[in-house]
Design an enzyme around this catalytic site. Structure first.
Site, PDB file in Angstrom:
ATOM      1  N   TYR A   1       0.825  -1.222   0.000  1.00  0.00           N
ATOM      2  CA  TYR A   1       0.000   0.000   0.000  1.00  0.00           C
ATOM      3  C   TYR A   1       0.853   1.262   0.000  1.00  0.00           C
ATOM      4  O   TYR A   1       2.060   1.208   0.092  1.00  0.00           O
ATOM      5  CB  TYR A   1      -1.038   0.002   1.108  1.00  0.00           C
ATOM      6  N   GLU A   2       0.194   2.397  -0.154  1.00  0.00           N
ATOM      7  CA  GLU A   2       0.849   3.697  -0.394  1.00  0.00           C
ATOM      8  C   GLU A   2       1.659   3.658  -1.702  1.00  0.00           C
ATOM      9  O   GLU A   2       2.656   4.360  -1.852  1.00  0.00           O
ATOM     10  CB  GLU A   2       1.766   4.094   0.777  1.00  0.00           C
ATOM     11  N   GLY A   3       1.226   2.820  -2.639  1.00  0.00           N
ATOM     12  CA  GLY A   3       1.957   2.587  -3.883  1.00  0.00           C
ATOM     13  C   GLY A   3       2.911   1.418  -3.680  1.00  0.00           C
ATOM     14  O   GLY A   3       3.711   1.423  -2.742  1.00  0.00           O
TER      15      GLY A   3
END
Length: 561
Positions: free
Chosen positions: A383-385
């Site tokens: 997550y968060e890229g």
């Protein structure tokens, strides 16, 4: 404001790096207060908090709120504390001392990506309406961007928002939304035209908004993760964030802040997991000796400590870069933010894996901390890229800024031939200056060959990004040592530079045939290999490991703070 990518384009001696040695007395007190809260209120309850338990989660969140932790970055005019980015990172690190990623995920999704869009992009009315409640945790926020078919590629979202007099009517579905099951507020993104993405503030209970079932996850099982469904959901036009078409800017820039904070949380989590494994290694005896004194274990302990030291160094250096930066300017330090996210998450993954190996069979048991950390931390690389996307961010931004002449890549690449003539005060300085110039040279030649198409060269791009990650991490560690002059900081830096040397030695030979023409390869290989050879560490690695681990064993914990 610091120049773009100054860690690449300034000599080491000219660079500045904020670190925990620069903490004020107030910041030290905040760190101690938050760490004690985590150890007393979260750690004893970490198993209960690691499965869905809304009542207990909110009880702990309320106590955190009473300490002012949720309002740290909110300005005083909106009932906040108006503290610095470094202090926000201190809070993230301190809360991770509770060794419960589930509650950290819930808290940081609220205070970070769930609150900052309103702080940075909201109207005055929106700020006055929502920020005091968010800061006091009267309401919980969520950030809804991901969709079933749109993860890393934000532009491919399908959720639509059509204007209808005083409302926007939204239809679509969001997937894997943190806090969704408990949130009172959603920062949600939708297309307002074929090309434009816009951001909206949507309150729970809005007609047409519903939340799906909790996801069955591998880790962070104590956090809420659900889908969000929008069926003719009518959102008042005054709940549009900023203006139509600003959604992409908001999404990406808020993620930049989220990424550096994730770096802080994973760095703090690494220290807790490290201390657990260290305590076990010093107590567990085999063949009449604590296993900590066997060389393979010494190596794992030393490697983990050196990576944590570098992670700590980049987190607070990056926090200082983001100070007084907001809105579109957040993009300026996207590379450093992505490095924090990648390096922090992969360091925690490494520490968790080594900790399990040190504990042996006990490490595989969920009765012990490393097993839980191992499962929970796997999401940090997604997550968060994803870390792959964040590596793309690094080389794509350097490519873009070079072509736009925002960074002096071409001018600096011309100095590559002269690097051997420079004088250095230490092996560490020599290493970092040569590696810095080598990275600039390789990037420049890659851009000469591929131009804009470098974005499509994934293997080459990832290798170049990894070299940039190591350069930022190792230079930050060394600059911190120059400030502290602590012997243990020098040892940690030297051990990490060994890791950097292995990275350069193994990956640069792969890069050379990818960026040079066939007739150039022999000449370039000779030049570059000579430089790599000159980076060869001058220290006895085994003795370095022993000296460093002896100091760690004497202190019986991670002691480099």
């Amino acid at each position: 404001m610091e120049e773009l990518l100054s860690f690449l384009f300034k000599r080491i001696k000219e660079q500045k790096a904020y670190s925990r040695e620069d903490f004020t007395e107030e910041q030290k007190e905040i760190f101690e207060m938050v760490s004690n809260f985590a150890k007393e209120e979260i750690f004893p309850k970490r198993k209960e908090l690691s499965r869905i338990n809304k009542e207990l989660t909110f009880e702990v969140l309320k106590k955190a709120s009473d300490l002012g932790l949720a309002k740290a970055e909110i300005p005083e005019e909106y009932d906040g504390l108006g503290l610095s980015k470094a202090t926000a990172a201190i809070i993230a690190e301190g809360l991770s001392k509770g060794s419960c990623e589930s509650i950290c995920v819930t808290f940081f999704a609220h205070t970070g990506i769930g609150t900052l869009p309103i702080l940075y992009y909201g109207t005055e009315e929106q700020k006055k309406k929502y920020l005091p409640k968010l800061g006091n945790l009267e309401i919980l926020s969520s950030y809804a961007l991901t969709e079933p078919q749109a993860g890393s590629d934000v532009s491919s979202i399908k959720t639509e928002a059509k204007k209808d007099e005083n409302f926007y009517v939204l239809n679509g579905q969001k997937q894997f939304i943190t806090n969704a099951g408990w949130a009172d507020l959603f920062i949600l993104f939708a297309k307002t035209s074929k090309k434009d993405i816009s951001a909206f503030i949507i309150e729970r209970g809005t007609e047409g908004l519903s939340v799906g079932q909790e996801e069955e996850k591998m880790g962070i099982k104590g956090s809420s993760t659900c889908s969000v469904i929008l069926e003719n959901c009518k959102v008042p036009k005054e709940n549009l964030l900023s203006e139509e078409g600003k959604g992409m800017e908001i999404a990406l820039n808020i993620l930049n802040v989220g990424r550096f904070k994730l770096g802080a949380a994973t760095m703090g989590g690494s220290k807790s997991c490290f201390d657990f494994a260290l305590e076990y290694a010093l107590q567990r005896k085999q063949f009449g000796l604590p296993i900590a004194f066997f060389e393979p274990i010494r190596f794992k302990i030393a490697q983990c400590a050196s990576f944590i030291f570098s992670a700590d160094s980049i987190v607070y250096r990056t926090a200082d870069l983001f100070e007084n930066v907001k809105g579109k300017d957040l993009e300026k330090y996207a590379v450093e933010a992505s490095i924090c996210k990648i390096f922090g998450s992969e360091t925690l993954g490494k520490v968790a894996d080594h900790s399990i190996q040190i504990l042996g069979g006990y490490g595989f048991s969920e009765e012990y901390l490393p097993a839980q950390v191992y499962k929970d931390t796997r999401i940090d690389r997604i997550y968060e890229g994803t870390n792959e996307i964040n590596r793309l961010v690094i080389y794509a931004y350097i490519l873009r800024d070079s072509l736009l002449e925002k960074i002096p890549l071409r001018n600096f690449a011309k100095n590559f031939e002269r690097i051997e003539n420079l004088k250095f005060e230490s092996w560490e300085e020599k290493f970092l200056e040569i590696s810095r110039n080598l990275i600039i040279y390789l990037f420049e030649r890659a851009i000469v060959k591929y131009g804009q198409d470098l974005r499509q060269e994934g293997i080459l791009g990832e290798i170049l990004s990894d070299l940039v990650i190591y350069q930022y991490s190792s230079s930050s560690a060394y600059l911190r040592y120059l400030k502290s002059k602590r012997k243990e900081h020098l040892l940690a830096t030297q051990i990490f530079l060994f890791e950097f040397f292995k990275e350069v030695s193994s990956k640069v030979p792969i890069v050379i045939p990818l960026i040079f023409e066939e007739y150039e390869i022999e000449k370039e290989e000779k030049k570059i290999f000579n430089l790599i050879y000159s980076l060869k560490p001058i220290y006895n690695y085994s003795k370095l490991i022993k000296n460093f681990t002896d100091m760690i064993y004497h202190n019986k914990k991670y002691f480099l703070d």
